[in-house]
Design a protein around this motif. Sequence first.
Motif, mmCIF file in Angstrom:
data_model
loop_
_atom_site.group_PDB
_atom_site.id
_atom_site.type_symbol
_atom_site.label_atom_id
_atom_site.label_comp_id
_atom_site.label_asym_id
_atom_site.label_seq_id
_atom_site.Cartn_x
_atom_site.Cartn_y
_atom_site.Cartn_z
ATOM 1 N N ASN A 99 -20.000 -2.044 8.544
ATOM 2 C CA ASN A 99 -19.818 -2.860 9.739
ATOM 3 C C ASN A 99 -19.206 -4.225 9.448
ATOM 4 O O ASN A 99 -19.238 -5.115 10.285
ATOM 5 C CB ASN A 99 -21.167 -3.052 10.437
ATOM 6 N N GLN A 100 -18.629 -4.370 8.286
ATOM 7 C CA GLN A 100 -18.042 -5.650 7.900
ATOM 8 C C GLN A 100 -16.560 -5.707 8.264
ATOM 9 O O GLN A 100 -15.901 -4.671 8.394
ATOM 10 C CB GLN A 100 -18.205 -5.858 6.390
ATOM 11 N N PRO A 101 -16.017 -6.919 8.441
ATOM 12 C CA PRO A 101 -14.575 -7.050 8.690
ATOM 13 C C PRO A 101 -13.759 -6.412 7.586
ATOM 14 O O PRO A 101 -14.162 -6.387 6.424
ATOM 15 C CB PRO A 101 -14.379 -8.576 8.707
ATOM 16 N N GLN A 102 -12.601 -5.905 7.970
ATOM 17 C CA GLN A 102 -11.743 -5.197 7.021
ATOM 18 C C GLN A 102 -10.641 -6.116 6.507
ATOM 19 O O GLN A 102 -10.063 -6.895 7.259
ATOM 20 C CB GLN A 102 -11.138 -3.969 7.703
ATOM 21 N N PHE A 104 -6.977 -6.117 4.766
ATOM 22 C CA PHE A 104 -5.841 -5.211 4.669
ATOM 23 C C PHE A 104 -4.945 -5.530 3.475
ATOM 24 O O PHE A 104 -4.772 -6.692 3.089
ATOM 25 C CB PHE A 104 -4.997 -5.284 5.947
ATOM 26 N N GLN B 33 -13.762 -7.177 16.873
ATOM 27 C CA GLN B 33 -13.070 -7.991 15.896
ATOM 28 C C GLN B 33 -11.654 -8.271 16.399
ATOM 29 O O GLN B 33 -11.090 -7.488 17.157
ATOM 30 C CB GLN B 33 -13.000 -7.260 14.551
ATOM 31 N N TYR B 35 -7.701 -9.453 15.000
ATOM 32 C CA TYR B 35 -6.805 -9.545 13.853
ATOM 33 C C TYR B 35 -5.448 -10.073 14.321
ATOM 34 O O TYR B 35 -5.058 -9.867 15.469
ATOM 35 C CB TYR B 35 -6.590 -8.167 13.212
ATOM 36 N N HIS B 42 0.819 -7.905 7.197
ATOM 37 C CA HIS B 42 -0.307 -7.010 7.401
ATOM 38 C C HIS B 42 -1.333 -7.690 8.297
ATOM 39 O O HIS B 42 -1.350 -8.918 8.407
ATOM 40 C CB HIS B 42 -0.944 -6.625 6.051
ATOM 41 N N PRO B 43 -2.205 -6.902 8.944
ATOM 42 C CA PRO B 43 -3.236 -7.503 9.793
ATOM 43 C C PRO B 43 -4.173 -8.385 8.979
ATOM 44 O O PRO B 43 -4.582 -8.030 7.878
ATOM 45 C CB PRO B 43 -3.971 -6.287 10.361
ATOM 46 N N PHE B 45 -7.816 -10.530 9.346
ATOM 47 C CA PHE B 45 -9.025 -10.708 10.148
ATOM 48 C C PHE B 45 -9.136 -12.148 10.632
ATOM 49 O O PHE B 45 -8.961 -13.104 9.860
ATOM 50 C CB PHE B 45 -10.236 -10.326 9.302
ATOM 51 N N GLN B 48 -15.172 -12.062 14.290
ATOM 52 C CA GLN B 48 -15.990 -10.974 14.808
ATOM 53 C C GLN B 48 -16.978 -11.543 15.815
ATOM 54 O O GLN B 48 -17.610 -12.563 15.564
ATOM 55 C CB GLN B 48 -16.742 -10.279 13.662
ATOM 56 N N ARG B 92 -15.924 -1.864 17.939
ATOM 57 C CA ARG B 92 -16.765 -0.947 17.157
ATOM 58 C C ARG B 92 -17.682 -0.179 18.106
ATOM 59 O O ARG B 92 -18.422 -0.775 18.885
ATOM 60 C CB ARG B 92 -17.586 -1.705 16.128
#
Lengths: 113, 114
Positions: A99-102, A104, B33, B35, B42-43, B45, B48, B92
């Motif tokens: 459930n953590q931010p991703q 990239f 979230q 982005y 690239h995306p 973050f 959240q 999510r």
Amino acid sequence: NAGVMQNPRHLVRRRGQEARLRCSPMKGHSHVYWYRQLPEEGLKFMVYLQKENIIDESGMPKERFSAEFPKEGPSILRIQQVVRGDSAAYFCASSPGMNQPQHFGDGTRLSIL
Amino acid sequence: GQQVMQIPQYQHVQEGEDFTTYCNSSTTLSNIQWYKQRPGGHPVFLIQLVKSGEVKKQKRLTFQFGEAKKNSSLHITATQTTDVGTYFCAGRFRTQGGSEKLVFGKGTKLTVNP
């Protein structure tokens, strides 16, 4: 701290060849995600993996595509017998937990001749 | 399957004008979230949001999560040319099997005229 490393940055293949895309997650991250992005479009989820396990592959085409995340080494997205429609940017992301931010990587731009 | 609808798809503004992008889901989200993806990049973050009605600020950016946890917005005050890019929300969802899934909206592409 190195970020998510993807290679190659650009990959050119002829129709019918195989494409292998590699992704090394950030240090300490055990969750890896693969996305496909067409020009001017959003991110389409493909597959979610943890070490040695595929958790969710609901976005993966049933044929020609496979992914793995072995105990040692990077995650690999493999496309067999590529077709023109496979041309896209493929992004890998990693996170420390589900459930953590991703975070990239820079992506691999795949072009099919 | 679960979907996150994001509007508008494109937005062109004059530098200094405000900008807002909206995300909507038909089902309740565990969190959302945001982005940002620069052209050719690239995306990355941004933030959240987890709690119902939550509002968070990052300099000129204000993020909101709706009371019902089904919608969210990103507002940029007094846009600058450095704000150019595509902004994605990602909601999510909890699946029937009990796991959670992140679903990206299609993004809003912002261009800023200097």
